[in-house]
Design an enzyme around this catalytic site. Structure first.
Site, PDB file in Angstrom:
ATOM      1  N   ALA A  33       0.863  -1.191   0.000  1.00  0.00           N
ATOM      2  CA  ALA A  33       0.000   0.000   0.000  1.00  0.00           C
ATOM      3  C   ALA A  33       0.901   1.244   0.000  1.00  0.00           C
ATOM      4  O   ALA A  33       0.780   2.130   0.852  1.00  0.00           O
ATOM      5  CB  ALA A  33      -0.973   0.000   1.180  1.00  0.00           C
ATOM      6  N   HIS A  38       6.815   5.921   1.585  1.00  0.00           N
ATOM      7  CA  HIS A  38       7.650   4.818   1.099  1.00  0.00           C
ATOM      8  C   HIS A  38       8.542   5.296  -0.063  1.00  0.00           C
ATOM      9  O   HIS A  38       9.708   4.916  -0.163  1.00  0.00           O
ATOM     10  CB  HIS A  38       6.785   3.657   0.595  1.00  0.00           C
ATOM     11  CG  HIS A  38       5.885   3.058   1.636  1.00  0.00           C
ATOM     12  ND1 HIS A  38       4.529   3.272   1.650  1.00  0.00           N
ATOM     13  CD2 HIS A  38       6.144   2.241   2.682  1.00  0.00           C
ATOM     14  CE1 HIS A  38       3.989   2.610   2.662  1.00  0.00           C
ATOM     15  NE2 HIS A  38       4.948   1.976   3.307  1.00  0.00           N
ATOM     16  N   GLU A 149      11.341   7.470  10.097  1.00  0.00           N
ATOM     17  CA  GLU A 149      11.250   7.981  11.473  1.00  0.00           C
ATOM     18  C   GLU A 149       9.803   8.114  11.923  1.00  0.00           C
ATOM     19  O   GLU A 149       9.551   8.387  13.092  1.00  0.00           O
ATOM     20  CB  GLU A 149      11.973   9.340  11.574  1.00  0.00           C
ATOM     21  CG  GLU A 149      13.470   9.210  11.458  1.00  0.00           C
ATOM     22  CD  GLU A 149      14.186  10.535  11.610  1.00  0.00           C
ATOM     23  OE1 GLU A 149      13.514  11.587  11.617  1.00  0.00           O
ATOM     24  OE2 GLU A 149      15.426  10.523  11.687  1.00  0.00           O
ATOM     25  N   ASP A 151       7.907   5.691  12.279  1.00  0.00           N
ATOM     26  CA  ASP A 151       7.876   4.605  13.259  1.00  0.00           C
ATOM     27  C   ASP A 151       9.187   4.679  14.067  1.00  0.00           C
ATOM     28  O   ASP A 151      10.065   3.838  13.924  1.00  0.00           O
ATOM     29  CB  ASP A 151       7.741   3.261  12.534  1.00  0.00           C
ATOM     30  CG  ASP A 151       6.488   3.220  11.679  1.00  0.00           C
ATOM     31  OD1 ASP A 151       5.401   3.031  12.230  1.00  0.00           O
ATOM     32  OD2 ASP A 151       6.593   3.430  10.444  1.00  0.00           O
TER      33      ASP A 151
END
Ligand code: AMP
Length: 254
Positions: A33, A38, A149, A151
């Site tokens: 997704a 990303h 970053e 997460d």
């Protein structure tokens, strides 16, 4: 052309050949997704390495809630198109049984960082994350691996795991990519209703206002978020809230 590899031995062969030719290899593990967050990791990897590999695997061992796993968006065609455009050489797209021949008998457990913040609200989450990342790094053996970053806790735990096990991969942190209204991009944002989407950027706005965690918790609650945690770690404020059924996480430097 992005080549799709489904089998672990084939990925091992490709990496061995690439590294044997003295080419550097950048790697981005994802659950698919794909969005601009990303893409920023992929673009950084593209700039810094001769070859780029992405993995797409919705990792069941990091979910304590099967409905959350089931609801995770799957957009393979669009993901492929984005990877082609971004110049990804290899997509590793394995099946559970190939990545977990041990059926998760062996796992990586860290203490105490993985037990707080995200770990305190998602049972076994970081055991699943660290185990799958270690497996992927052993298969791909990248020169560099890229982590967002967004997460933050995950990045810190992966970085420290790489040091603890003498992994020969450099763990590279990448800044949070946001929508123009400040909401951190996330695959889960598609589940927000129009009204929830309007409220969601307030999470980042309030987190960034420089108050103590205690005041931030109160202000987020008053604004309509169900607060899971807001805490300071080192020079960051980290938080997780729920808006309806959607869970948002974010962090800002203090
Ligand atoms: P995921 O597919 O959610 O597991 O994310 C794969 C990688 O992309 C992780 O390292 C995430 O931290 C990173 N990532 C996800 N969203 C963002 C974002 N908005 N900005 C930067 N990195 C992100």
């Amino acid at each position: 052309m992005t080549q799709v590899i489904r089998e672990v031995p084939e990925m091992v062969r490709w990496s061995t050949e690439t590294l044997g030719q003295n080419r550097s290899l950048g790697f981005i593990p994802t659950m698919g997704a794909l969005h601009a967050g990303h893409r920023s990791l992929i673009e950084k990897a593209r700039r810094e390495n001769d070859r780029v590999a992405v993995s797409l695997f919705v990792n069941p061992t990091q979910y304590d809630d099967p409905t959350d796993l089931e609801a995770y968006p799957r957009t393979f065609e669009a993901d492929m198109e984005m990877m082609q455009n971004a110049g990804v050489d290899i997509l590793l797209f394995p099946e559970y049984r190939d990545l977990y021949p041990d059926d998760y008998r062996y796992r990586v457990t860290e203490s105490p960082v993985s037990e707080e913040l995200e770990g305190a609200h998602r049972n076994g989450h970081f055991d699943g994350v660290l185990t799958v990342v270690l497996k992927l790094l052993c298969i791909v053996r990248p020169t560099r691996a890229y982590f967002g970053e967004k997460d933050w806790q995950q990045y810190v735990l992966v970085r420290d795991m790489a040091a603890a096990f003498f992994l020969q991969t450099e763990i590279v942190p990448c800044p949070v990519i946001r929508e123009s209204d400040g909401l951190a991009m996330s695959s889960r944002n598609v589940h927000l209703t129009v009204e929830e989407r309007r409220l969601a950027p307030e999470f980042h706005r309030i987190l960034s206002c420089g108050e103590s965690p205690q005041i931030l918790r109160r202000r987020l609650g008053e604004r309509g978020f169900e607060v899971e945690y807001v805490e300071r770690r080192d020079d960051r404020i980290l938080g997780a809230v729920r808006v309806g059924k959607v869970r948002l996480i974010d962090n800002v430097s203090d």
